[in-house]
Every structure is written in structure tokens, then in C-alpha cells.
Design an enzyme around this catalytic site. Structure first.
Site, short mmCIF file in Angstrom:
data_model
loop_
_atom_site.label_atom_id
_atom_site.label_comp_id
_atom_site.label_asym_id
_atom_site.label_seq_id
_atom_site.Cartn_x
_atom_site.Cartn_y
_atom_site.Cartn_z
N CYS A 1 1.71 -5.47 -3.61
CA CYS A 1 0.93 -5.20 -4.80
C CYS A 1 0.46 -3.77 -4.94
O CYS A 1 0.25 -3.07 -3.95
CB CYS A 1 -0.31 -6.07 -4.84
SG CYS A 1 0.06 -7.80 -4.80
N GLY B 1 5.49 -3.24 -6.10
CA GLY B 1 5.73 -4.57 -6.61
C GLY B 1 6.49 -4.53 -7.90
O GLY B 1 6.05 -3.89 -8.86
N ASN C 1 -4.84 -6.20 -3.82
CA ASN C 1 -3.74 -5.79 -2.95
C ASN C 1 -4.15 -6.17 -1.53
O ASN C 1 -5.17 -5.70 -1.04
CB ASN C 1 -3.51 -4.28 -3.06
CG ASN C 1 -2.46 -3.76 -2.07
OD1 ASN C 1 -2.49 -2.60 -1.70
ND2 ASN C 1 -1.53 -4.60 -1.65
N GLY C 2 -3.36 -7.01 -0.91
CA GLY C 2 -3.68 -7.47 0.44
C GLY C 2 -3.40 -8.95 0.56
O GLY C 2 -2.67 -9.52 -0.25
N TYR D 1 6.82 3.27 5.37
CA TYR D 1 7.68 2.80 4.29
C TYR D 1 6.99 2.52 2.96
O TYR D 1 7.49 2.90 1.91
CB TYR D 1 8.41 1.53 4.75
CG TYR D 1 9.27 0.91 3.69
CD1 TYR D 1 10.46 1.51 3.29
CD2 TYR D 1 8.89 -0.28 3.06
CE1 TYR D 1 11.25 0.94 2.29
CE2 TYR D 1 9.68 -0.86 2.07
CZ TYR D 1 10.86 -0.24 1.69
OH TYR D 1 11.62 -0.78 0.70
#
Ligand code: SF4
Length: 489
Positions: free
Chosen positions: A20, A46, A121-122, A261
Site C-alpha cells: 500500500c 500497489g 499501509n502495513g 526494493y
């Protein structure tokens, strides 16, 4: 893991995927259009679906769509429906179509004191435990996302004002969360106490912005103010911004894989430029794992900065020996099993003239299942390489992530079931080298890993998780938790 709710592209490109990106702006007339641009810059976090919630002073507007930001939110009719001078948005890597829509964020609900939207996000590692308790008290969940848990906790909190209810909610959840929330009067940003996922604060001509990465500020010409600190909560209102720390202080454990990444190379996260770190990773790799070769070739795009660092350190020429086709999207990859195996050939092609007769060092960011590496190595051999040596810009990925990253089950991770020698044989390379854990820590500016109190989360390499995994304890919920992870943020 590939299941009914996991996109085929996850297997096709064989990477861990951050799930996300979040973005919010408060105090700007064209808020939704700005959020659209911010989410576009965060598209790498995402690609499956996105949503925006705005508030125009009297009502909230909600738009949630499956697909890329550029395919859905750039239509003027959609933006026109998102009136208001404040908006939050979310882009997610997860399900596609049908049932997936119910998990598209931001989540929005009318609470007793007005509308409330939240984007996450998580991944929460105790979401199922909390959900079960809430369900016993009568809560009804409409998604399979862990994020909805936060909404319910805010809704059911006995505290009087929104700030206190939000704090009450986030104190009850565990795991990774970088949150952006919106009510009629305020925008809230919050990072979990370990600061596992990033969240930055920006400013655009006096309008406050919250975003997953700085590249989302750059796209709109906003000023980077600072990273939110681990455990920090900021509250933005028309009167200004307030910062509080509602959690007990802990040693931060930022996700080190963001540097390897996930984050975009032109972003700075936690005070470090991602591109610089990746080049240093490549240099460390060249020092730790030297090889007699003619050229250094990145597996594009993610292996490119590390390959540059490797080539500079080793004094070997850097060549684009593999060309990536940027126009391969989901539509090409997802129609079915019959073409799934072709994914790599559609996406990458060997630049034969550069490779023929050469001893090649291939540099990639990581090996997950090994299937893509195997095909790329074969492609380079077919193009006439004399030798193929692979160097990986991270330690072997041996464990699943439960903090908001789409990860295969542990048993599918090549490094969890093979030695490095066996992996080299599997992907058919002349030699294979991974960056050491200390090398990775050196690349991010640490002297090495503090094994007593690691400075980062590195659980997918070490298997040492920085939080309790409550939903796993005393059950066989590994698959369920990963499903939650996949369906969550
Ligand atoms: S397990 Fe790996 S990918 Fe997940 S948060 Fe930790 S370092 Fe990042």
C-alpha cells in the site's frame, strides 16, 4: 502465495510486494486532484486498486476503483465528484475485481459524531484477535481487511473526542501501521511505535500533506518537512498541526526491505536516499562476493542501482544486458495458466549483442521463489553468455512478512528450503552470492547488525519478528494471517 484472492502477477514477477501507499492533503481547494497525483507517484506500492475520500465542508465523497490510478482517477468526472479542500487516498496491492472491492481503501463510516475515513499501509498482527472480541460485542465486519478493525475500534471507543478515540484504537492494535485518517475537522497521521512502514510530512503552499514516500511530494512540487517519528501521531486542523506520542517509547524497527526494493529510488525514507543506499548495497556486495567477469548486468529495474554500485566498486563495465518491457501489465499476465509461464519472456529480453561470449554478473534485489531467476539466467545463457554469476542485493529471504507485504508462504521461499549451493544449482548459475546481513546494515549506514537489539526489522531474512504475532499464537493461523496480510493494507 497464490490463491483466489492473490493476483497472478505476484507469481509472475516473483518479488515481495509492498501492499500500500497512502496520501492525504488538508487545506487545498483541488485536494482530490492533488491526491490523485500523489497516489500516481506511489503506484509502485500497489497497482490493484485505489480510493480517495474527500470532504467539502458539508459532506464526504468516496470513490474506490479497481485498477491503476491513471486508468481510473484521471477521469474528470471522477475528480469532479470528489469535492472539498481535504482528501485522503490509498493505493493497494491485493485482490482484483469482485469480492476485492470490499477491501479497497480508504474505509469510510458514519460514526456517532460524523464521517470518518482511514487508509492504512502495513498489517495488524492481532487483527483477528481484536475482530473476534468486537464481533462478540455485536460488531459486523464488511471486509476481510485488518484495517476495518481500526474503524470499529474508533467507533466503539468510550472516549469523548476523536483524538482520544483514535488513540484508544491504535493502542489496542499491534503490528505495522502508517495511517492517514480524515474527519470533517481534521486529518490524522500516525505511525506504529516501531515505525515499521514509512510516513512523511510535507507542505504545499501552506497545505499539510501526509505521504508514504517523498516521491509523492516531488510530483506536486511540495516541500518535504520531515519523516513522522515512530509512534508519532499528528493532527492537522484549520488551526495548524499538533504532534503527540501516544505510545510507550520503543527502539524503532523500520523495514529494511524498503531500502532493498519497496521504496522508489528517488525517495528518501528515514533520512536516507534510497538510490544511494542501493548503490552502497551493490558496493558491499562486490566487496563481499567478488567475481572474475566481463560485465555487470542488472535485472531491471529493481536490480539497477545495486548493479551500478557493484560495477563501480568492482571496476567492471555496467551494461544493460537485459531490457525490460514497461508495457507489460496485468492484462497480459492475468488471463490464465496457459500464458502465466510466459510472464518473464514478456517482461524481459536479453540484449544479445552485449552478452554474447561474455562472463556476466547478474545483479538482482532478491530471490523469492527462484522461478524468475531461473528463467532470466536461462535467457542470458541462450543469448550466448560464457558464464553467468548471480549476485543478490540482500540476504536470503527465508521467512514471511506479516507487516503489510505480500509474501509467499515460508515453504515456497527458495532460501527456506535450500542452501546457497542448492539454490545456485536450481537457478543454474556458475556462482551465487547474497549480501550478508552486516553488509546490508553497513549499506544503510550502521556499523553492522546489533544482534541484541537490531536497528531495523529484518524478519524476512532473520526470522526474528519485532512484534508479537498474536493471531498466530496457539493456533495454526499462519495461512489465515497471511491471508489477512494479503487482503489488508
Ligand atoms: S519482514 Fe521483511 S519485508 Fe516485512 S517489514 Fe520486516 S524487513 Fe520489511
Amino acid at each position: 502465495m497464490v490463491d483466489a484472492e492473490t493476483p497472478l502477477s505476484a507469481e509472475a514477477d516473483d518479488h515481495f510486494h509492498d501492499e500500500c501507499g497512502v496520501f492525504g492533503i488538508f487545506g487545498r481547494q483541488d485536494a482530490a486532484a492533488i491526491v490523485t497525483l500523489g497516489l500516481h507517484a506511489l503506484q509502485h506500492r500497489g497497482q490493484e486498486a485505489a480510493g480517495i475520500v474527500s470532504y467539502d465542508g458539508s459532506q464526504f465523497h468516496v470513490e474506490r476503483h479497481i485498477g491503476l490510478i491513471g486508468d481510473t482517477f484521471t477521469k474528470q468526472s471522477v475528480i469532479d465528484r470528489l469535492n472539498g479542500n481535504r482528501a485522503i487516498g490509498h493505493t493497494r496491492y491485493a485482490t482484483t475485481g469482485g469480492a476485492g472491492m470490499r477491501n479497497v481503501q480508504p474505509f469510510f463510516a458514519e460514526l456517532s459524531d460524523g464521517g470518518f475515513a482511514v487508509a492504512h499501509n502495513g498489517n495488524l498482527t492481532n487483527a483477528m484477535t481484536v475482530q473476534r472480541a468486537l464481533q462478540k460485542q455485536g460488531s459486523i465486519f464488511s471486509s476481510t481487511s485488518d484495517t476495518e478493525t481500526i474503524l470499529h475500534l474508533v467507533a466503539t471507543s468510550k472516549e469523548r473526542d476523536l483524538n482520544s478515540r483514535f488513540i484508544d484504537a491504535v493502542r489496542q492494535v499491534e503490528g505495522a501501521f502508517s495511517l492517514v485518517a480524515l474527519s470533517s475537522k481534521k486529518m490524522i497521521g500516525c505511525r506504529d511505535p516501531l515505525g515499521i512502514r514509512p510516513l512523511v510530512l510535507g507542505d504545499l503552499d501552506g497545505a499539510w500533506i501526509l505521504a508514504s514516500e517523498t516521491c509523492a511530494l516531488d510530483i506536486i512540487g511540495a516541500r518535504f518537512v520531515r519523516d513522522l517519528k515512530p509512534g508519532e501521531m499528528v493532527i492537522v486542523t484549520s488551526k495548524g498541526i499538533e504532534s503527540i506520542f501516544p505510545f510507550e517509547q520503543q527502539k524503532p524497527r523500520f523495514c529494511i526491505f524498503e531500502y532493498v526494493y519497496f521504496a522508489r529510488p528517488d525517495s528518501s525514507v528515514e533520512g536516507r536516499n534510497v538510490y544511494d543506499v542501493r548503490k552502497r548495497i551493490g558496493a558491499e556486495l562486490a566487496i563481499e562476493s567478488p567475481v572474475e567477469a566481463d560485465i555487470v548486468v542488472p535485472v531491471p529495474d529493481s536490480g539497477t542501482p545495486a548493479a551500478i554500485g557493484f560495477s563501480q566498486q568492482a571496476g567492471l563495465p555496467f551494461e544493460l544486458g537485459i531490457i525490460r518491457n514497461h508495457y507489460v501489465g496485468r492484462t497480459f499476465i492475468s488471463p490464465g495458466d496457459s500464458i502465466r509461464h510466459m510472464g518473464v519472456k514478456l517482461k524481459h529480453n536479453a540484449n544479445r549483442r552485449m552478452i554474447e561470449g561474455k562472463r556476466v554478473v547478474l545483479v538482482d534485489d532478491s530471490i523469492v521463489r527462484g522461478t524468475t531467476s531461473q528463467k532470466i539466467v536461462q535467457m542470458v545463457r541462450d543469448a550466448g553468455a560464457k558464464e553467468v554469476h548471480m549476485r543478490i542485493a540482500s540476504p536470503p529471504t527465508r521467512a514471511s512478512c506479516f507487516y503489510g507485504v505480500d509474501t509467499p508462504e515460508k515453504s515456497k521461499l527458495l532460501a527456506s528450503r535450500m542452501t546457497i549451493e542448492e539454490m545456485a544449482e536450481f537457478i543454474r548459475v556458475d556462482s551465487l552470492g547474497f549480501l550478508s546481513m552486516d553488509g546490508l546494515y553497513r549499506a544503510v549506514g550502521e556499523p553492522g547488525r546489533d544482534n541484541e537489539q537490531p536497528q531495523f526489522c529484518d524478519a524476512c531474512f532473520s526470522g526474528q519478528y519485532p512484534t508479537r504475532l498474536a493471531d498466530l499464537e496457539g493456533s495454526d493461523n499462519v495461512r489465515t494471517l497471511s491471508l489477512l496480510a494479503n487482503n489488508g493494507a
